[in-house]
Design a protein around this motif. Structure first.
Motif, short mmCIF file in Angstrom:
data_model
loop_
_atom_site.label_atom_id
_atom_site.label_comp_id
_atom_site.label_asym_id
_atom_site.label_seq_id
_atom_site.Cartn_x
_atom_site.Cartn_y
_atom_site.Cartn_z
N ARG A 90 42.23 44.06 37.82
CA ARG A 90 42.63 43.95 36.41
C ARG A 90 41.89 42.80 35.72
NH1 ARG A 90 48.16 44.49 39.02
NH2 ARG A 90 48.57 46.73 38.90
N ALA A 91 41.77 41.68 36.41
CA ALA A 91 41.07 40.53 35.84
C ALA A 91 39.59 40.84 35.63
CB ALA A 91 41.24 39.31 36.74
N PHE A 135 44.88 44.07 43.40
CA PHE A 135 45.29 44.64 42.12
C PHE A 135 45.03 43.66 40.98
CE2 PHE A 135 48.72 47.03 44.67
CZ PHE A 135 47.88 48.10 44.90
N GLN A 136 45.43 42.41 41.18
CA GLN A 136 45.24 41.39 40.15
C GLN A 136 43.76 41.16 39.87
OE1 GLN A 136 47.44 38.00 41.54
NE2 GLN A 136 49.41 38.92 41.11
N ALA A 137 42.96 41.15 40.93
CA ALA A 137 41.52 40.91 40.77
C ALA A 137 40.85 42.06 40.03
CB ALA A 137 40.87 40.70 42.13
N GLU A 156 48.33 42.88 46.55
CA GLU A 156 48.58 42.41 45.18
C GLU A 156 47.42 41.57 44.67
OE1 GLU A 156 49.96 42.45 41.60
OE2 GLU A 156 50.87 43.62 43.21
N GLU A 157 46.77 40.82 45.56
CA GLU A 157 45.59 40.04 45.18
C GLU A 157 44.47 40.97 44.70
OE1 GLU A 157 42.60 37.81 48.01
OE2 GLU A 157 44.36 36.54 47.68
N ARG A 201 38.80 42.75 32.60
CA ARG A 201 38.87 41.92 31.39
C ARG A 201 37.74 40.89 31.34
NH1 ARG A 201 44.27 42.10 33.00
NH2 ARG A 201 44.23 39.96 33.69
N ALA A 204 48.82 51.90 42.10
CA ALA A 204 48.89 51.13 40.86
C ALA A 204 48.82 52.10 39.68
CB ALA A 204 47.75 50.12 40.80
N ARG A 245 37.20 38.49 33.59
CA ARG A 245 37.59 37.21 34.19
C ARG A 245 37.13 37.14 35.64
NH1 ARG A 245 43.52 37.35 33.36
NH2 ARG A 245 43.44 36.08 35.23
N THR A 293 37.43 36.21 39.49
CA THR A 293 38.50 36.11 40.46
C THR A 293 37.90 35.85 41.84
OG1 THR A 293 39.80 37.72 39.23
CG2 THR A 293 40.47 37.30 41.48
N SER A 342 39.07 34.96 46.05
CA SER A 342 40.13 34.78 47.05
C SER A 342 40.44 33.30 47.13
CB SER A 342 39.65 35.26 48.43
OG SER A 342 39.55 36.64 48.48
#
Length: 145
Positions: free
Chosen positions: A118-119, A114-116, A111-112, A122, A25, A124, A126, A128
Motif C-alpha cells: 500500500r505504501a 500488505f502495508q508495504a 501484515e508488513e 502511494r 487483502a 512511499r 518501505t 523491513s
C-alpha cells in the motif's frame, strides 16, 4: 483504491503463496506473475501494475536489480518493491540505487507486506525493520561521532 500488483519470483511455489496471501487483502489485486526479467517487463507493459513485488534472483540469470532498472525505464513505470531473502548490504544498496521503492525480507509477517504494498503504491519508501536498522547504523558510522 485497489492496488494492482505483479509478482516476480523464480519459484512457482513462492509466486503461488504470494498470490494466495495477497488475495486475502480486499484492496490488493494480483494481475499476474513472472519468473524472469523478460516476463516481468512484458507483463508490466501489458497490465500496468501499480506495484511489482521483485525477488533479487530470477530464473533467466538476470538479477532483480537489473529487472528493476528495466521496469523503471518503461513509459509508465510501476513502483518496485523488493521482496527477498537476501539481506547483504551490497544487495540492499544496489536495489535502492536501481530505484526500488522498498526492500522487504520474505521472513517478515504478512501484515508488513500488505502495508508495504500500500505504501509503495502511494510512492512511499518501505523497509523491513531489520533493513532500516542496518541502513541507519551504516549512515551513523559514516557520519562519525
Amino acid at each position: 483504491m485497489t492496488v494492482r500488483v505483479l509478482v516476480v519470483d523464480d519459484h512457482p511455489v513462492v509466486r503461488a503463496g504470494l498470490r494466495a496471501l495477497l488475495a486475502g487483502a480486499d484492496d490488493v489485486e494480483v494481475l499476474g506473475e513472472a519468473a524472469t526479467a523478460a516476463e516481468a517487463v512484458q507483463q508490466a507493459s501489458a497490465f500496468r501494475p501499480d506495484v511489482v513485488l521483485m525477488d533479487l534472483r530470477l530464473g533467466d540469470g538476470v538479477e532483480g536489480v537489473e529487472a528493476t532498472r528495466r521496469l523503471l525505464a518503461l513509459d509508465e513505470p510501476p513502483r518496485v518493491l523488493v521482496l527477498t531473502t537476501y539481506d547483504a548490504d551490497t544487495d540492499i544498496n544496489r536495489a535502492i540505487a536501481a530505484g526500488a521503492t522498498g526492500y522487504l525480507l520474505k521472513a517478515g509477517p504478512p501484515e508488513e507486506l500488505f502495508q508495504a504494498v500500500r505504501a509503495a503504491a502511494r510512492g512511499r519508501t518501505t523497509l523491513s525493520p531489520e533493513i532500516a536498522s542496518r541502513l541507519w547504523s551504516a549512515a551513523a558510522r559514516r557520519s562519525g561521532p
